[in-house]
Design a protein around this motif. Structure first.
Motif, mmCIF file in Angstrom:
data_model
loop_
_atom_site.group_PDB
_atom_site.id
_atom_site.type_symbol
_atom_site.label_atom_id
_atom_site.label_comp_id
_atom_site.label_asym_id
_atom_site.label_seq_id
_atom_site.Cartn_x
_atom_site.Cartn_y
_atom_site.Cartn_z
ATOM 1 N N UNK A 73 6.661 11.174 -1.430
ATOM 2 C CA UNK A 73 7.329 10.149 -2.232
ATOM 3 C C UNK A 73 6.783 10.050 -3.658
ATOM 4 N N UNK A 74 6.172 11.105 -4.138
ATOM 5 C CA UNK A 74 5.643 11.091 -5.498
ATOM 6 C C UNK A 74 4.337 11.843 -5.585
ATOM 7 N N UNK A 92 0.948 11.086 8.547
ATOM 8 C CA UNK A 92 0.613 9.795 7.938
ATOM 9 C C UNK A 92 1.731 8.784 8.169
ATOM 10 N N UNK A 93 2.958 9.207 7.989
ATOM 11 C CA UNK A 93 4.080 8.285 8.188
ATOM 12 C C UNK A 93 4.145 7.824 9.642
ATOM 13 N N UNK A 94 3.877 8.722 10.563
ATOM 14 C CA UNK A 94 3.878 8.360 11.985
ATOM 15 C C UNK A 94 2.776 7.359 12.296
ATOM 16 N N UNK A 95 1.597 7.577 11.736
ATOM 17 C CA UNK A 95 0.445 6.707 12.016
ATOM 18 C C UNK A 95 0.551 5.346 11.328
ATOM 19 N N UNK A 102 4.784 4.329 5.941
ATOM 20 C CA UNK A 102 4.356 4.050 4.560
ATOM 21 C C UNK A 102 4.697 5.228 3.650
ATOM 22 N N UNK A 103 4.987 4.933 2.390
ATOM 23 C CA UNK A 103 5.227 5.986 1.415
ATOM 24 C C UNK A 103 3.955 6.813 1.241
ATOM 25 N N UNK A 151 0.831 -1.213 0.000
ATOM 26 C CA UNK A 151 0.000 0.000 0.000
ATOM 27 C C UNK A 151 0.863 1.260 0.000
ATOM 28 N N UNK A 152 0.464 2.232 -0.806
ATOM 29 C CA UNK A 152 1.004 3.588 -0.765
ATOM 30 C C UNK A 152 -0.176 4.508 -0.448
#
Length: 278
Positions: A248-249, A218-221, A225-226, A189-190
């Motif tokens: 990341x994009x 989001x990355x912390x939660x 994840x990217x 998943x991204x």
């Protein structure tokens, strides 16, 4: 790994029917897009960046048939149904719906789930039944994500807050992540972040600081994840988004917003060139 996604929505509809398709006859539209982008994407290192294009179902076979050997393009579908076929189980009694199995069989490697337009549609249907609980939408999306991943598809899972939800963005995005990703193998998943409140004519685009704040959250939660920017990667914001370490994009849709608006392959390649800096 950078992820550059293309959501082609219903850009296939011809102009005479109220759409924006000026680039190819309808029967050739999917193959035209792949054949006019894959050579330009070959110069990028596939171990550093992936290119996924999400087509309406009618064009998936044409898009897949246009893939050359070692094409950098991955073909994806725009969502999957919350139920799937199974050997010894339901053989496909899903009239009007697209199970993950047929997406895979048609040559898709990925799917986009939870785009704000899909969320609005599901919320509208639930509201007709008297259900206004936002978690219900996330539970439906969770079923789709789990079946897509189980079928071997990667998932771009879109989240985002509306203008009336901005003050409690942590609660809204937190629920979308916790419920939507419950029980999911997140290695497939991204996350695509859509600031729904800033998308559309006359609205102020989300700024660098705000996007950075959300991406960090989001990355912390999610355990890192990217995260890609799903609010529309364009030439105008490509350099800014590329400068955000936590992003990341991005997700590209329309490439031209004035005059003969629509999606144009050469402009798509220019957006990617600007974002990647080469």
């Amino acid at each position: 790994m950078k992820h550059l996604y293309l959501n082609l929505k219903r850009f296939d509809v011809p102009v005479e029917y109220g759409g924006v398709n000026r680039i190819a006859p309808l029967k050739d539209w999917g193959s035209y897009i792949v054949s006019h982008t894959q050579d330009g994407l070959k110069k990028y290192d596939p171990s550093q960046v992936e290119f996924v294009q999400y087509f309406p179902e009618a064009h998936i076979l044409g898009a897949v048939s246009a893939l050359c050997e070692n094409s950098p393009v991955q073909v994806g579908c725009q969502g999957v149904y919350r139920m799937n076929t199974a050997v010894g189980g339901n053989f496909g009694a899903f009239t009007t719906n697209r199970p993950a199995s047929i997406a895979k069989a048609m040559g898709c490697t990925s799917t986009i789930i939870g785009h704000c337009e899909e969320r609005n549609d599901k919320a509208g249907i639930l509201a007709e039944a008297g259900v206004t609980d936002t978690a219900a939408v996330n539970r439906l999306l969770n079923q789709e994500i789990r079946l897509a991943v189980e079928q071997g598809l990667t998932v771009l899972y879109c989240i985002g807050e509306k203008s009336e939800e901005q003050e409690r963005w942590q609660e809204v995005l937190g629920e979308q992540l916790s419920v939507g990703l419950d029980g999911v193998d997140t290695s497939k998943v991204v996350i695509g972040y859509e600031p729904v409140w800033s998308i559309g004519p006359g609205k102020t685009p989300a700024g660098k600081d705000y996007i950075t704040k959300i991406a960090r959250f989001v990355k912390e939660r999610t355990g890192g994840l990217d995260v890609v920017y799903g609010g529309g990667l364009k030439v105008d914001n490509a350099e800014m988004l590329a400068s955000i370490e936590e992003i990341d994009g991005g997700l590209i849709a329309l490439t031209r917003f004035q005059g003969e608006i629509g999606f144009y392959p050469d402009e798509y390649l220019e957006i990617i060139k600007t974002y990647l800096g080469k």
